[in-house]
Design a protein around this motif. Sequence first.
Motif, PDB file in Angstrom:
ATOM      1  N   MET A 119      68.787  47.010  35.591  1.00 38.98           N
ATOM      2  CA  MET A 119      70.019  46.967  36.376  1.00 38.98           C
ATOM      3  C   MET A 119      70.712  45.626  36.171  1.00 38.98           C
ATOM      4  O   MET A 119      70.062  44.589  36.053  1.00 38.98           O
ATOM      5  CB  MET A 119      69.711  47.164  37.869  1.00 38.98           C
ATOM      6  N   HIS A 120      72.040  45.658  36.162  1.00 42.00           N
ATOM      7  CA  HIS A 120      72.862  44.450  36.036  1.00 42.00           C
ATOM      8  C   HIS A 120      74.002  44.573  37.034  1.00 42.00           C
ATOM      9  O   HIS A 120      74.690  45.599  37.084  1.00 42.00           O
ATOM     10  CB  HIS A 120      73.404  44.345  34.608  1.00 42.00           C
ATOM     11  N   ALA A 121      74.181  43.562  37.868  1.00 39.80           N
ATOM     12  CA  ALA A 121      75.273  43.538  38.838  1.00 39.80           C
ATOM     13  C   ALA A 121      76.054  42.248  38.678  1.00 39.80           C
ATOM     14  O   ALA A 121      75.478  41.183  38.427  1.00 39.80           O
ATOM     15  CB  ALA A 121      74.753  43.664  40.266  1.00 39.80           C
ATOM     16  N   VAL A 122      77.373  42.337  38.821  1.00 38.97           N
ATOM     17  CA  VAL A 122      78.272  41.191  38.686  1.00 38.97           C
ATOM     18  C   VAL A 122      79.206  41.167  39.892  1.00 38.97           C
ATOM     19  O   VAL A 122      79.910  42.152  40.162  1.00 38.97           O
ATOM     20  CB  VAL A 122      79.099  41.267  37.386  1.00 38.97           C
ATOM     21  N   ASP A 123      79.170  40.051  40.619  1.00 43.76           N
ATOM     22  CA  ASP A 123      80.079  39.828  41.748  1.00 43.76           C
ATOM     23  C   ASP A 123      80.125  41.022  42.709  1.00 43.76           C
ATOM     24  O   ASP A 123      81.190  41.500  43.078  1.00 43.76           O
ATOM     25  CB  ASP A 123      81.482  39.499  41.239  1.00 43.76           C
ATOM     26  N   GLY A 124      78.956  41.486  43.087  1.00 47.65           N
ATOM     27  CA  GLY A 124      78.870  42.534  44.091  1.00 47.65           C
ATOM     28  C   GLY A 124      79.022  43.949  43.577  1.00 47.65           C
ATOM     29  O   GLY A 124      79.033  44.895  44.366  1.00 47.65           O
ATOM     30  N   GLU A 125      79.113  44.118  42.262  1.00 45.72           N
ATOM     31  CA  GLU A 125      79.275  45.459  41.683  1.00 45.72           C
ATOM     32  C   GLU A 125      78.174  45.725  40.666  1.00 45.72           C
ATOM     33  O   GLU A 125      77.936  44.909  39.762  1.00 45.72           O
ATOM     34  CB  GLU A 125      80.636  45.581  40.994  1.00 45.72           C
ATOM     35  N   VAL A 126      77.493  46.849  40.798  1.00 47.04           N
ATOM     36  CA  VAL A 126      76.503  47.250  39.800  1.00 47.04           C
ATOM     37  C   VAL A 126      77.237  47.759  38.574  1.00 47.04           C
ATOM     38  O   VAL A 126      77.972  48.753  38.642  1.00 47.04           O
ATOM     39  CB  VAL A 126      75.552  48.334  40.357  1.00 47.04           C
ATOM     40  N   VAL A 127      77.057  47.064  37.444  1.00 49.52           N
ATOM     41  CA  VAL A 127      77.785  47.416  36.228  1.00 49.52           C
ATOM     42  C   VAL A 127      76.911  48.150  35.216  1.00 49.52           C
ATOM     43  O   VAL A 127      77.432  48.725  34.248  1.00 49.52           O
ATOM     44  CB  VAL A 127      78.399  46.157  35.573  1.00 49.52           C
TER      45      VAL A 127
END
Length: 203
Positions: A119-127
């Motif tokens: 899993m990868h999340a950026v600034d509160g969003e799972v991308v």
Amino acid sequence: MIGAYLWVKTEGPMDGIHWLPEDFDAYCLLLVRGLDVNEFVVRLGHDPRAVMPAVTADEAYAHSMDTAPVARLGTAGDWAFSLEQWSAEGMEARTARRVSMGTECIAVLNSGMPPMWFMHAVDGEVVAYFEPTDAQDVVDESQGRLASDLVAAGLVRAGVPQGTAEESSETLLLKLVEQHFGVDLPRASLKSKPFPALAFTSV
């Protein structure tokens, strides 16, 4: 800084993370870029004063089996990390959204049985949230701009979705995470030395 602990960055030889399946039958590794551990604990929904100051891998496993899931904590390079044995609190999407605000996080889960997950999340969003065999779907839908896109592309090039890879999909995934995210943890220390730890009681 919140809390009474002086967090010391890991030192000594670093070994990436592809060794994890050799030392742990199951694990959940969560990493957040640019945080100290106190802030990491707060974002996980806990008070830093609840952190246990010195817990070995064996003690963490026993506590996880008998009482509550436990994550050992530290920092390495640009990353704060939590490492769980036989639990997966760090793989929850709601956790990723919370801890990645203003930064990014990654998580890798081996639950002890297939499949494993990234899993990868950026600034509160799972991308990105996928298992290695689904990497082709990620490549087809991505624009190749994120490090997680590069991880997926590397899995495709290695033949993981086609079942033709020469190495295990787990080892390949971990090596690609090392390469594209710059993740590097001290194998000997995490296996044999005590680390601060957090028990995941209800929040």
